[in-house]
Write a protein that holds these residues in place. Structure first.
Motif, mmCIF file in Angstrom:
data_model
loop_
_atom_site.group_PDB
_atom_site.id
_atom_site.type_symbol
_atom_site.label_atom_id
_atom_site.label_comp_id
_atom_site.label_asym_id
_atom_site.label_seq_id
_atom_site.Cartn_x
_atom_site.Cartn_y
_atom_site.Cartn_z
ATOM 1 N N THR A 403 -0.687 4.966 9.220
ATOM 2 C CA THR A 403 -0.203 4.251 8.035
ATOM 3 C C THR A 403 1.297 4.399 7.812
ATOM 4 O O THR A 403 1.885 3.653 7.052
ATOM 5 C CB THR A 403 -0.931 4.775 6.779
ATOM 6 O OG1 THR A 403 -0.614 6.160 6.590
ATOM 7 C CG2 THR A 403 -2.434 4.594 6.922
ATOM 8 N N GLY A 404 1.925 5.376 8.465
ATOM 9 C CA GLY A 404 3.340 5.614 8.222
ATOM 10 C C GLY A 404 3.614 6.435 6.977
ATOM 11 O O GLY A 404 4.770 6.744 6.679
ATOM 12 N N ARG A 457 -3.062 -1.959 5.624
ATOM 13 C CA ARG A 457 -2.735 -2.901 4.561
ATOM 14 C C ARG A 457 -2.807 -2.243 3.179
ATOM 15 O O ARG A 457 -1.964 -2.488 2.308
ATOM 16 C CB ARG A 457 -3.689 -4.103 4.643
ATOM 17 C CG ARG A 457 -3.507 -4.943 5.906
ATOM 18 C CD ARG A 457 -4.377 -6.169 5.913
ATOM 19 N NE ARG A 457 -4.035 -7.079 4.817
ATOM 20 C CZ ARG A 457 -4.717 -8.191 4.531
ATOM 21 N NH1 ARG A 457 -5.784 -8.525 5.254
ATOM 22 N NH2 ARG A 457 -4.340 -8.965 3.534
ATOM 23 N N VAL A 458 -3.817 -1.414 2.988
ATOM 24 C CA VAL A 458 -3.928 -0.704 1.703
ATOM 25 C C VAL A 458 -2.734 0.244 1.526
ATOM 26 O O VAL A 458 -2.158 0.341 0.440
ATOM 27 C CB VAL A 458 -5.271 0.068 1.645
ATOM 28 C CG1 VAL A 458 -5.283 1.003 0.435
ATOM 29 C CG2 VAL A 458 -6.434 -0.911 1.568
ATOM 30 N N ALA A 459 -2.344 0.946 2.612
ATOM 31 C CA ALA A 459 -1.192 1.851 2.523
ATOM 32 C C ALA A 459 0.075 1.075 2.173
ATOM 33 O O ALA A 459 0.908 1.530 1.383
ATOM 34 C CB ALA A 459 -1.009 2.597 3.847
ATOM 35 N N THR A 460 0.230 -0.134 2.752
ATOM 36 C CA THR A 460 1.414 -0.950 2.445
ATOM 37 C C THR A 460 1.414 -1.361 0.976
ATOM 38 O O THR A 460 2.450 -1.335 0.290
ATOM 39 C CB THR A 460 1.437 -2.189 3.344
ATOM 40 O OG1 THR A 460 1.483 -1.766 4.709
ATOM 41 C CG2 THR A 460 2.654 -3.055 3.048
ATOM 42 N N ALA A 461 0.231 -1.777 0.462
ATOM 43 C CA ALA A 461 0.146 -2.169 -0.940
ATOM 44 C C ALA A 461 0.470 -0.996 -1.865
ATOM 45 O O ALA A 461 1.170 -1.144 -2.868
ATOM 46 C CB ALA A 461 -1.251 -2.714 -1.238
ATOM 47 N N LEU A 466 3.548 1.832 -5.694
ATOM 48 C CA LEU A 466 3.843 3.173 -6.205
ATOM 49 C C LEU A 466 5.089 3.796 -5.568
ATOM 50 O O LEU A 466 5.603 4.794 -6.070
ATOM 51 C CB LEU A 466 2.651 4.110 -5.925
ATOM 52 C CG LEU A 466 1.289 3.659 -6.458
ATOM 53 C CD1 LEU A 466 0.227 4.661 -6.049
ATOM 54 C CD2 LEU A 466 1.325 3.487 -7.973
ATOM 55 N N GLY A 467 5.556 3.217 -4.462
ATOM 56 C CA GLY A 467 6.601 3.872 -3.687
ATOM 57 C C GLY A 467 7.876 4.141 -4.460
ATOM 58 O O GLY A 467 8.495 5.196 -4.314
ATOM 59 N N ALA A 503 -3.196 -4.319 -6.981
ATOM 60 C CA ALA A 503 -2.527 -4.704 -5.742
ATOM 61 C C ALA A 503 -3.490 -4.711 -4.562
ATOM 62 O O ALA A 503 -3.444 -5.605 -3.708
ATOM 63 C CB ALA A 503 -1.362 -3.755 -5.454
ATOM 64 N N VAL A 504 -4.387 -3.731 -4.505
ATOM 65 C CA VAL A 504 -5.374 -3.703 -3.417
ATOM 66 C C VAL A 504 -6.374 -4.839 -3.575
ATOM 67 O O VAL A 504 -6.770 -5.492 -2.604
ATOM 68 C CB VAL A 504 -6.078 -2.337 -3.376
ATOM 69 C CG1 VAL A 504 -7.218 -2.347 -2.384
ATOM 70 C CG2 VAL A 504 -5.070 -1.250 -3.015
#
Length: 573
Positions: A403-404, A457-461, A466-467, A503-504
């Motif tokens: 996921t990065g 995709r969930v990690a990107t969202a 939240l990032g 978002a998800v």
């Protein structure tokens, strides 16, 4: 006869004075050689320590990353409830997909009998190659049972897929009552460690990683050794193993060349050996030329003294020449002073010799400065490259490859640091725990590649939602995510959790096993004032319980559990 006696006396005086001139020249040459040797040793020690530190970090990160992955699998609740081939197979396959360095993942009974392994076929294409294999005689299997924790082996011969020299990892699986159900594990290929060593070592440098039994796990090309061989079988490594730990010293010195080495020990008996290139004594030639120039200069001075003692007519010019030479520094001046160049005709041969020697000294000094500058530039460049490699390895060890996001190891480090910052500022800190609903059913329905894409995709969202506010955003488990916010009042934490759920949901990833028909996210959050008596584990526990409450209430929602409610729940228990 008087002329003959004068010549004999001059020769005797010349011999005596020449012997006295040789002594200071020899002492000066020895001092220069000692200074150059110490400088070279310091530079070599710095390079060896950088290589050893980089190798140690590479080994620690690689083994810890894979050991933690196996330990995480052993703690999966599904396996602790039902430990058999049907529950092991998909999880072993997923573990191997997420960690490419694992050639084989397996599950075994408490007696060591293999139950299942991934991949389905070994390197020779044989199916069910694991049947009949028993691991009870493996040290890492016995160590995992004895220590009741994940254990890593040294180099060993593979029973299954690799059929070569591998590294084994095993972790015991216990049920809720502490009963041993079996063991899960993996066989690691050492190619990743070999690649790291090739990157850290220069073309003439030598690096080697040794397991607790003294076998070679990885080695740079300069050593010309094979993986799995005993280090004592190699002459160079045998001498290196005799070095004191943590000290740079000579390895097998010879009269004509020398090699510097460093031996570092790691936990559980692993070792790192770093060897510098063999250095021929080129600097000795430079010092010899300098000594020769000094000797010639001494001889010229001796001749000057002889001429003063034997020729009264030249006594005054010789004194004048001596005074000029006493003020002359060949290191700072490029030519002789006028008082020396204008000496009488009888002294001109000496003046010519002095000019030649000054030119030679200037050339030698210039060559020495150029050589030192080149060495310092090379060492500085190599040090920067090693630091960049160490920084890249450190960052890779804290990042989830799929996921990065920050992985579990990085999550724990950053969470502890953020908690100390919150305590210093006496601030409110919020934790949000996220979990993808029915993710196992999604993997079973659409396959693990689709599951990996869903996680990305969930990690990107989550990163986009939240990032900017989260101080820490990590993938803490298979389909679980965790975020920390500082400062974060309760209303702000609730708004961020609702935004992440929306978002998800907006991704609209199809999921036939979910009631809404698409992938949803359950979240739990909690807020705590980080006073000196508070603990980070209480905040994380509250967020986890809030997440479980959201799942029990029907999923696809946000739930909150205050820290006071958690304390009350603990008191009731």
């Amino acid at each position: 006869m008087p002329h003959r006696r004068t010549g004999s006396l001059a020769r005797r005086n010349a011999v005596v004075l020449l012997l006295f001139a040789l002594l200071p020249a020899l002492l000066l040459g020895l001092a220069l050689s000692a200074w150059y040797g110490r400088a070279d040793a310091r530079h070599a020690a710095a390079m060896l320590r950088s290589m050893a530190d980089g190798s140690e970090l590479a080994l620690r990160g690689y083994l810890a990353r894979n050991r933690d992955a196996v330990a995480t699998l052993a703690a999966v609740p599904t396996l602790r409830a039902q430990f058999d081939a049907s529950t092991l197979q998909p999880r072993l396959r997923l573990l191997r997909q997420m960690h490419p360095g694992m050639l084989t993942t397996f599950g075994a009974a408490p007696d060591g009998q293999m139950l299942i392994a991934a991949p389905a076929r070994d390197a020779a294409g044989r199916a069910d190659y694991w049947r009949g294999v028993n691991l009870a005689d493996r040290d890492y299997f016995r160590a995992a049972l004895r220590n009741r924790a994940a254990s890593v082996s040294g180099m060993l011969h593979s029973h299954g897929h690799g059929q070569g020299m591998l590294i084994g990892i095993a972790a015991p699986v216990f049920d809720a009552h502490g009963k041993l159900l079996g063991v899960v594990g993996a066989a690691l290929d050492a190619d990743k460690l070999q690649a790291d060593l090739d990157h850290l070592a220069g073309p003439r440098d030598a690096l080697a990683l040794l397991d607790p039994q003294g076998r070679i796990v990885a080695a740079s090309a300069a050593l010309h050794v094979r993986r799995g061989a005993m280090a004592h079988d190699n002459r160079t490594l045998r001498h290196a193993l005799a070095l004191p730990v943590g000290h740079v010293a000579d390895v097998d010195p010879s009269p004509w060349r020398e090699q510097r080495g460093l031996r570092e020990t790691l936990p559980r008996g692993w070792q790192v050996l770093a060897l510098g290139p063999r250095q021929f004594f080129a600097h000795a030639l430079l010092l010899a030329l300098g000594l020769l120039a000094l000797l010639l200069l001494a001889m010229a001075l001796t001749l000057r003294l002889l001429i003063r003692n034997t020729t009264r007519r030249l006594l005054a010019p010789v004194h004048a020449l001596a005074e000029e030479l006493a003020r002359f520094d060949p290191g700072s001046a490029t030519e002789l002073p006028p008082g020396v160049r204008d000496a009488p005709y009888e002294l001109q041969p000496i003046v010519d010799a002095l000019e030649a020697h000054v030119a030679l000294i200037q050339e030698l000094l210039t060559q020495r400065e150029e050589t030192l500058a080149e060495r310092e530039h090379e060492i500085e460049q190599r040090t920067r490259e090693l630091r960049r490699a160490v920084a890249a390895l450190s960052e890779s060890a804290r990042t989830d490859a799929l996921t990065g996001l920050t992985n579990y190891r990085g999550w724990r480090e950053l969470a502890e640091s953020l908690w100390r910052e919150a305590q210093d500022g006496h601030s409110e800190i919020a934790a949000i725990a996220c979990d993808i609903d029915h993710f196992k059913a999604y993997n079973d329905t659409y396959g693990h590649p689709a599951g990996d894409e869903c996680l990305r995709r969930v990690a990107t969202a989550l990163r986009e939602t939240l990032g900017s506010a989260a101080r820490v955003l990590a993938r803490s488990g298979g389909e679980e995510f965790m975020a920390l916010f500082l400062p974060a009042p309760r209303r702000r934490a609730q708004e961020l959790a609702l935004a992440a759920r929306a978002a998800v949901a907006a991704l609209a990833i199809p999921h036939s096993g979910s009631a809404p028909g698409h992938v949803t996210l359950s979240l739990g959050f909690s807020v705590m004032l980080a006073d000196p008596d508070a603990r980070l584990d209480v905040l994380l526990r509250a967020a986890d319980l809030a997440l479980y409450r959201a799942k029990r209430n029907g999923r696809d929602q946000v739930a909150e559990l205050s820290v006071s409610a958690l304390q009350k729940l603990r008191n009731e228990e």
